[in-house]
Write a protein that holds these residues in place. Structure first.
Motif, short mmCIF file in Angstrom:
data_model
loop_
_atom_site.label_atom_id
_atom_site.label_comp_id
_atom_site.label_asym_id
_atom_site.label_seq_id
_atom_site.Cartn_x
_atom_site.Cartn_y
_atom_site.Cartn_z
N GLY A 85 0.76 -1.39 0.03
CA GLY A 85 -0.02 -0.01 -0.09
C GLY A 85 0.85 1.22 -0.13
N ARG A 86 2.32 1.31 -0.08
CA ARG A 86 3.09 2.31 0.14
C ARG A 86 2.77 3.31 -0.97
N THR A 87 2.79 4.76 -0.57
CA THR A 87 2.65 5.65 -1.84
C THR A 87 3.69 6.93 -1.35
N THR A 88 4.58 6.74 -0.38
CA THR A 88 5.42 7.85 -0.15
C THR A 88 6.80 7.31 -0.26
N PRO A 89 7.81 8.18 -0.70
CA PRO A 89 9.22 7.70 -0.83
C PRO A 89 9.91 7.17 0.11
N TYR A 90 10.85 5.96 -0.10
CA TYR A 90 11.28 5.26 0.91
C TYR A 90 12.49 6.21 1.23
N THR A 91 12.81 6.19 2.60
CA THR A 91 13.86 6.95 3.19
C THR A 91 14.94 5.66 3.44
N GLU A 92 16.12 5.90 3.75
CA GLU A 92 17.09 5.31 4.30
C GLU A 92 16.81 4.19 5.59
N ASP A 93 16.13 4.95 6.19
CA ASP A 93 15.43 4.49 7.71
C ASP A 93 14.48 3.51 7.33
N ASP A 94 13.78 3.23 6.37
CA ASP A 94 12.65 2.41 6.13
C ASP A 94 13.26 1.08 6.16
N SER A 95 12.38 -0.07 6.47
CA SER A 95 12.68 -1.33 6.56
C SER A 95 12.62 -2.00 5.30
N PRO A 96 13.66 -2.55 4.87
CA PRO A 96 13.64 -3.43 3.55
C PRO A 96 12.60 -4.38 3.82
N ALA A 97 11.84 -4.74 2.26
CA ALA A 97 11.01 -6.01 2.34
C ALA A 97 10.85 -6.21 0.88
N PRO A 98 11.87 -7.04 0.50
CA PRO A 98 11.95 -7.05 -1.10
C PRO A 98 10.83 -8.10 -1.41
N VAL A 99 10.73 -8.27 -2.69
CA VAL A 99 9.39 -9.01 -3.28
C VAL A 99 9.85 -9.84 -4.31
N ASN A 100 11.07 -9.91 -4.57
CA ASN A 100 11.56 -11.00 -5.59
C ASN A 100 13.25 -11.50 -5.17
N VAL A 101 13.66 -12.45 -5.91
CA VAL A 101 14.89 -13.02 -5.50
C VAL A 101 16.05 -12.07 -5.52
N TYR A 102 15.99 -11.29 -6.81
CA TYR A 102 16.83 -10.21 -7.05
C TYR A 102 17.18 -9.48 -5.80
#
Ligand SMILES: NC(=O)c1ccc[n+]([C@@H]2O[C@H](COP(=O)([O-])OP(=O)(O)OC[C@H]3O[C@@H](n4cnc5c(N)ncnc54)[C@H](OP(=O)(O)O)[C@@H]3O)[C@@H](O)[C@H]2O)c1
Length: 297
Positions: free
Chosen positions: A111-128
């Motif tokens: 649901g994200r609609t605002t730019p990610y900052t360096e402090d945001d927790s990563p959560a990848p959606v693919n293997v890469y």
């Protein structure tokens, strides 16, 4: 003393090598496979005053996002395991390591609609994305490290390069077809490689160790990007907006992508380095470079 640029056959590596000129030891994959740990260690141990390594900029990566889904082991070997070796070797020799990473470490919060900052927790959606995140974590174990996250890289190809990027593919398709279908539900910050290269060299010079987001300014879907590219290039084709789901039906299995992975560049901007132009200015610079290159060839 020289700066080792790995992956120097790629888009960013070749741009950095060109900018650094004689200050660079630029190794493409044929000269240095970063998964060959012994070669990496031997190179960084080189003691000769003139060409000992003062910093490493790792531009080598497994960048085939879709293929990574079925080649996870190979992808992790390059994007994570090899970075562990680089980080350990650099740390032991007090050499700074620059690791280039990606907006694809984000995207898990749909649901994200605002730019990610360096402090945001990563959560990848693919293997890469997972492999690049693992690479970031290894890189961060080197005390003098820069992790630079960027997005959607494109540049005019150099004479020796077989590079594909979104802009290049779109220009080809737009000239061949009356209509092209482009996904409109993935929003990010596509970035012109020379803009990123200038920022990376600034951060390295500044010794501003840490994690940074460096992308061209603004947020755009790939569909809007293609429309603007065609407008600026004077390519007369119709752009049809489609969903990622529709696109997936026409292609081999594709990797999941973030719906929104715009990066916030405030922290980089505060350092006062080379400014980050907008994505529209990125397109203009790219088209100008293509024109220059075709005029000189
Ligand atoms: N391209 C993008 O849209 C994008 C977006 C966000 C972040 N990034 C990151 O930005 C960095 C630079 O990307 P780029 O666009 O310059 O990628 P690129 O053009 O694909 O260049 C990557 C280079 O790494 C080389 N390579 C692959 N495996 C290697 C290995 N084991 N040892 C040595 N070299 C190896 C590749 O060689 P081969 O071609 O022979 O495999 C290629 O020349 C990467 O870290 C990438 O993950 C890229």
């Amino acid at each position: 003393m020289t700066i080792l640029v790995t992956g120097a056959g790629g888009q960013l590596g070749s741009e950095l090598a060109a900018r650094l000129g004689r200050r660079a030891t630029a190794y493409d994959r044929d000269l240095l496979d970063i998964t060959e740990a012994i070669e990496v260690v031997m190179l960084l141990d080189h003691e000769d005053e003139d060409d000992s390594i003062e910093a490493v900029v790792n531009c080598a990566a497994y960048t085939h996002v879709d293929a990574a889904e079925t080649s996870a082991e190979q992808c992790f070997r390059v994007n994570a395991d090899a970075v562990e070796t680089l980080a350990r070797t650099c740390a032991a020799r007090d050499i700074p390591l620059v690791q280039i990473s990606t907006d694809y470490v984000f995207g898990g919060d749909r649901g994200r609609t605002t730019p990610y900052t360096e402090d945001d927790s990563p959560a990848p959606v693919n293997v890469y994305g997972e492999s690049k995140l693992a690479g970031e974590r290894f890189a961060a174990s080197c005390p003098k490290h820069l992790v630079v996250r960027t997005c959607g890289l494109y540049a005019a190809p150099r004479a020796f390069q077989q590079v594909t990027n979104f802009a290049q593919t779109m220009l080809r398709l737009g000239r061949e077809r009356n209509a092209v279908r482009v996904v409109a539900d993935q929003v990010c910050s596509p970035t012109y490689v020379p803009h990123l290269a200038a920022a990376v060299l600034f951060l390295l010079e500044r010794e501003a160790w840490g994690t940074y987001h460096v992308v061209d300014r603004g947020a755009v879907s790939w569909c809007e990007f293609a429309v603007e590219l065609f407008r600026q290039a004077g390519v007369n084709t119709r752009v049809e907006a489609i969903t990622t789901q529709e696109y997936a039906k026409t292609k081999e299995p594709i990797a999941p992508r973030p719906k929104y992975s715009v990066l916030d560049t405030t922290i980089y901007a505060r350092l006062g380095g080379p400014g980050l132009p907008t994505w529209r200015e990125g397109i203009a610079a790219y088209l100008a470079a293509l024109t220059r290159d075709s005029a000189s060839s």
